[in-house]
Design a protein around this motif. Structure first.
Motif, PDB file in Angstrom:
ATOM      1  N   HIS A 235     -47.624 -25.941  -6.178  1.00  0.00           N
ATOM      2  CA  HIS A 235     -48.368 -25.659  -4.953  1.00  0.00           C
ATOM      3  C   HIS A 235     -47.629 -26.194  -3.724  1.00  0.00           C
ATOM      4  O   HIS A 235     -47.571 -25.526  -2.680  1.00  0.00           O
ATOM      5  CB  HIS A 235     -49.769 -26.278  -5.054  1.00  0.00           C
ATOM      6  CG  HIS A 235     -50.580 -26.114  -3.799  1.00  0.00           C
ATOM      7  ND1 HIS A 235     -50.984 -24.870  -3.318  1.00  0.00           N
ATOM      8  CD2 HIS A 235     -51.052 -27.044  -2.902  1.00  0.00           C
ATOM      9  CE1 HIS A 235     -51.670 -25.016  -2.193  1.00  0.00           C
ATOM     10  NE2 HIS A 235     -51.728 -26.352  -1.928  1.00  0.00           N
ATOM     11  N   LEU A 236     -47.036 -27.379  -3.843  1.00  0.00           N
ATOM     12  CA  LEU A 236     -46.295 -27.959  -2.707  1.00  0.00           C
ATOM     13  C   LEU A 236     -45.101 -27.086  -2.346  1.00  0.00           C
ATOM     14  O   LEU A 236     -44.880 -26.758  -1.154  1.00  0.00           O
ATOM     15  CB  LEU A 236     -45.850 -29.380  -3.064  1.00  0.00           C
ATOM     16  CG  LEU A 236     -44.903 -30.055  -2.069  1.00  0.00           C
ATOM     17  CD1 LEU A 236     -45.552 -30.168  -0.694  1.00  0.00           C
ATOM     18  CD2 LEU A 236     -44.485 -31.449  -2.580  1.00  0.00           C
ATOM     19  N   PHE A 237     -44.339 -26.644  -3.347  1.00  0.00           N
ATOM     20  CA  PHE A 237     -43.140 -25.873  -3.041  1.00  0.00           C
ATOM     21  C   PHE A 237     -43.479 -24.440  -2.615  1.00  0.00           C
ATOM     22  O   PHE A 237     -42.710 -23.815  -1.889  1.00  0.00           O
ATOM     23  CB  PHE A 237     -42.182 -25.896  -4.244  1.00  0.00           C
ATOM     24  CG  PHE A 237     -41.303 -27.122  -4.238  1.00  0.00           C
ATOM     25  CD1 PHE A 237     -40.068 -27.105  -3.607  1.00  0.00           C
ATOM     26  CD2 PHE A 237     -41.733 -28.286  -4.849  1.00  0.00           C
ATOM     27  CE1 PHE A 237     -39.271 -28.223  -3.605  1.00  0.00           C
ATOM     28  CE2 PHE A 237     -40.938 -29.406  -4.831  1.00  0.00           C
ATOM     29  CZ  PHE A 237     -39.698 -29.402  -4.205  1.00  0.00           C
ATOM     30  N   GLU A 238     -44.623 -23.913  -3.114  1.00  0.00           N
ATOM     31  CA  GLU A 238     -45.063 -22.598  -2.618  1.00  0.00           C
ATOM     32  C   GLU A 238     -45.440 -22.685  -1.160  1.00  0.00           C
ATOM     33  O   GLU A 238     -45.140 -21.775  -0.361  1.00  0.00           O
ATOM     34  CB  GLU A 238     -46.255 -22.108  -3.454  1.00  0.00           C
ATOM     35  CG  GLU A 238     -45.873 -21.681  -4.868  1.00  0.00           C
ATOM     36  CD  GLU A 238     -47.095 -21.331  -5.718  1.00  0.00           C
ATOM     37  OE1 GLU A 238     -48.223 -21.525  -5.213  1.00  0.00           O
ATOM     38  OE2 GLU A 238     -46.915 -20.923  -6.877  1.00  0.00           O
ATOM     39  N   THR A 239     -46.066 -23.770  -0.784  1.00  0.00           N
ATOM     40  CA  THR A 239     -46.418 -23.965   0.623  1.00  0.00           C
ATOM     41  C   THR A 239     -45.153 -24.086   1.470  1.00  0.00           C
ATOM     42  O   THR A 239     -45.069 -23.514   2.571  1.00  0.00           O
ATOM     43  CB  THR A 239     -47.277 -25.236   0.798  1.00  0.00           C
ATOM     44  OG1 THR A 239     -48.445 -25.131  -0.027  1.00  0.00           O
ATOM     45  CG2 THR A 239     -47.679 -25.433   2.233  1.00  0.00           C
ATOM     46  N   ILE A 240     -44.179 -24.826   0.956  1.00  0.00           N
ATOM     47  CA  ILE A 240     -42.909 -24.975   1.688  1.00  0.00           C
ATOM     48  C   ILE A 240     -42.244 -23.622   1.864  1.00  0.00           C
ATOM     49  O   ILE A 240     -41.713 -23.297   2.936  1.00  0.00           O
ATOM     50  CB  ILE A 240     -41.981 -25.973   0.953  1.00  0.00           C
ATOM     51  CG1 ILE A 240     -42.555 -27.388   1.040  1.00  0.00           C
ATOM     52  CG2 ILE A 240     -40.566 -25.944   1.518  1.00  0.00           C
ATOM     53  CD1 ILE A 240     -41.806 -28.415   0.216  1.00  0.00           C
ATOM     54  N   GLU A 241     -42.245 -22.803   0.789  1.00  0.00           N
ATOM     55  CA  GLU A 241     -41.610 -21.483   0.857  1.00  0.00           C
ATOM     56  C   GLU A 241     -42.297 -20.593   1.887  1.00  0.00           C
ATOM     57  O   GLU A 241     -41.633 -19.869   2.659  1.00  0.00           O
ATOM     58  CB  GLU A 241     -41.667 -20.836  -0.531  1.00  0.00           C
ATOM     59  CG  GLU A 241     -41.009 -19.466  -0.634  1.00  0.00           C
ATOM     60  CD  GLU A 241     -39.520 -19.517  -0.394  1.00  0.00           C
ATOM     61  OE1 GLU A 241     -38.932 -18.510   0.050  1.00  0.00           O
ATOM     62  OE2 GLU A 241     -38.902 -20.613  -0.596  1.00  0.00           O
ATOM     63  N   SER A 242     -43.619 -20.650   1.927  1.00  0.00           N
ATOM     64  CA  SER A 242     -44.354 -19.790   2.879  1.00  0.00           C
ATOM     65  C   SER A 242     -44.095 -20.240   4.319  1.00  0.00           C
ATOM     66  O   SER A 242     -44.006 -19.428   5.235  1.00  0.00           O
ATOM     67  CB  SER A 242     -45.847 -19.813   2.554  1.00  0.00           C
ATOM     68  OG  SER A 242     -46.375 -21.113   2.720  1.00  0.00           O
ATOM     69  N   LEU A 243     -43.986 -21.522   4.503  1.00  0.00           N
ATOM     70  CA  LEU A 243     -43.738 -22.036   5.866  1.00  0.00           C
ATOM     71  C   LEU A 243     -42.312 -21.725   6.330  1.00  0.00           C
ATOM     72  O   LEU A 243     -42.073 -21.560   7.529  1.00  0.00           O
ATOM     73  CB  LEU A 243     -43.993 -23.548   5.923  1.00  0.00           C
ATOM     74  CG  LEU A 243     -45.457 -24.000   5.722  1.00  0.00           C
ATOM     75  CD1 LEU A 243     -45.559 -25.523   5.772  1.00  0.00           C
ATOM     76  CD2 LEU A 243     -46.375 -23.389   6.783  1.00  0.00           C
TER      77      LEU A 243
END
Length: 411
Positions: free
Chosen positions: A372-380
């Motif tokens: 979830h953390l890295f998916e958020t980073i990717e979206s940002l």
């Protein structure tokens, strides 16, 4: 300063004050040095004799000389009169003695009063000397008398000498006896039948006269001021030719003819002398109590503040106030990736499932939270227009992820 130190300082100051008071109140010690200097008023100076010479003779009749006799007599051939030498010991040297004898033979008078004479002079006049100790005479003093019937009325007494020199051999054909020692008798079998010690004699020399005395103390202040000794000294002055100058030697003297050191003025005055001594004592005390090595006060230097956090906050606030949320998010993401590389020792070049599994295991986080953390980073990363809520959400996820890290808790 402690009370004990103050007590010792006060005790020392009191002791010094007591010493100064005792020294100041006690009588001045008499200086018995045999100087024979004309300006000395000490017992064995010749100040009074010089004063009497100035009184009896005209101003031009007394000439005080500070230079050696050889140097003075070489200046002119017209010098004539009486050359007077008074000292406890006079040694001219061969050249100077010959100069004096040559000058005497031209009709002048050489008067030498000394306890000792050089061998060349004694050999020339056929004389010998000896000494008589104070323990050999009758009484505790020496008694002197002039032989002339008009001068031998009273005996002179001298008690401040351990011995007296005298002539024990003379040239009887050419020598006239002027003075003798009265309270001592020489053995009757002595050479030349001299039964009384001779202290003053006179011999003709060429056209002049030589007078020798083994008792120079007869011209000192102490001797003259003890009556009737002044008559003895006055009788000796009668042998001076008043019609000619008297050359008084001030070169052959045991005492200095003048003072070369300014310390004489300081030490000759009792008040100045003790002021000088107290100053020296004060210097010693200063060295003892104040001369110790003292540590200079070390200024307090404040250590440099670690302003890294303040600097970071300042930069963050600058970005935040200007609405540059995307740039702040990128810095936050890069800082988080650096954290993974340095603390968890994982390469962040490739982000895949294996990486996420390893990262979750090493950071003590679940795989779901990590993904979830890295998916958020990717979206940002794909969205350049971020708002405040998205930025705060990213920061919360990263901080929560780090808080579960056991490595961080140990550090």
């Amino acid at each position: 300063m402690s009370k004990q130190v103050k007590f010792y300082i006060a005790l020392t100051a009191l002791a010094i004050f007591g010493i100064v008071l005792m020294e100041y109140s006690k009588p001045k010690q008499i200086n018995w040095f045999e100087s024979y200097a004309k300006h000395h008023k000490i017992p064995f100076g010749t100040y009074i004799f010089q004063d009497q010479l100035d009184r009896l003779f005209t101003e031009s009749g007394i000439i005080n000389l500070e230079s050696p006799p050889y140097q003075y007599l070489s200046q002119s051939d017209s010098i004539n009169g009486t050359y007077l030498f008074i000292n406890n010991n006079i040694l001219f040297g061969e050249t100077e003695l010959e100069k004096l004898l040559d000058w005497t033979s031209k009709g002048n008078t050489l008067f030498i009063a000394s306890e000792d004479f050089e061998d060349q002079l004694l050999d020339t006049l056929k004389l010998e000397t000896d000494i008589i100790s104070k323990f050999e005479v009758e009484g505790d003093s020496f008694h002197f008398q002039l032989n002339h019937k008009e001068l031998n009325t009273r005996t002179a007494i001298f008690d401040k000498s351990r011995y007296v020199s005298h002539f024990n051999k003379i040239d009887t054909l050419n020598t006239s006896i002027i003075g003798t020692l009265k309270n001592y008798e020489i053995d009757e079998d002595a050479e030349d039948s001299i039964t009384t010690p001779i202290t003053i004699l006179k011999q003709p020399f060429g056209d002049g006269t030589i007078i020798l005395s083994t008792f120079p103390q007869a011209f000192t202040n102490y001797f003259i001021l003890n009556p009737p000794n002044h008559n003895y000294t006055a009788g000796l002055l009668s042998y001076f030719d008043e019609s000619k100058p008297v050359y008084v030697d001030n070169y052959y003297k045991s005492g200095k003819s003048f003072y070369t050191s300014p310390m004489y003025i300081l030490l000759n005055n009792k008040a100045l002398k003790w002021a000088y001594y107290i100053m020296l004592i004060g210097v010693v005390f200063y060295i003892i109590f104040e001369g110790k090595r003292k540590q200079r006060a070390i200024p307090i230097v404040q250590p440099l503040r670690n302003q890294t956090i303040d600097f970071t906050r300042t930069i963050a606030n600058m970005y935040y106030e200007k609405g540059k949320h995307y740039e702040i998010a990128q810095h936050k993401i890069q800082h988080f990736l650096e954290y993974i590389r340095t603390h968890l020792h994982l390469s962040t070049t490739t982000i895949n499932d294996d990486f996420l599994k390893n990262l979750a295991a090493r950071s003590n986080n679940s795989i779901e939270d990590t993904k979830h953390l890295f998916e958020t980073i990717e979206s940002l990363n794909q969205n350049t227009q971020l708002n405040t809520i998205q930025l705060e959400q990213l920061n919360a996820l990263i901080e929560t992820f780090k808080s579960n890290n056991s490595w961080k808790k140990k550090t």
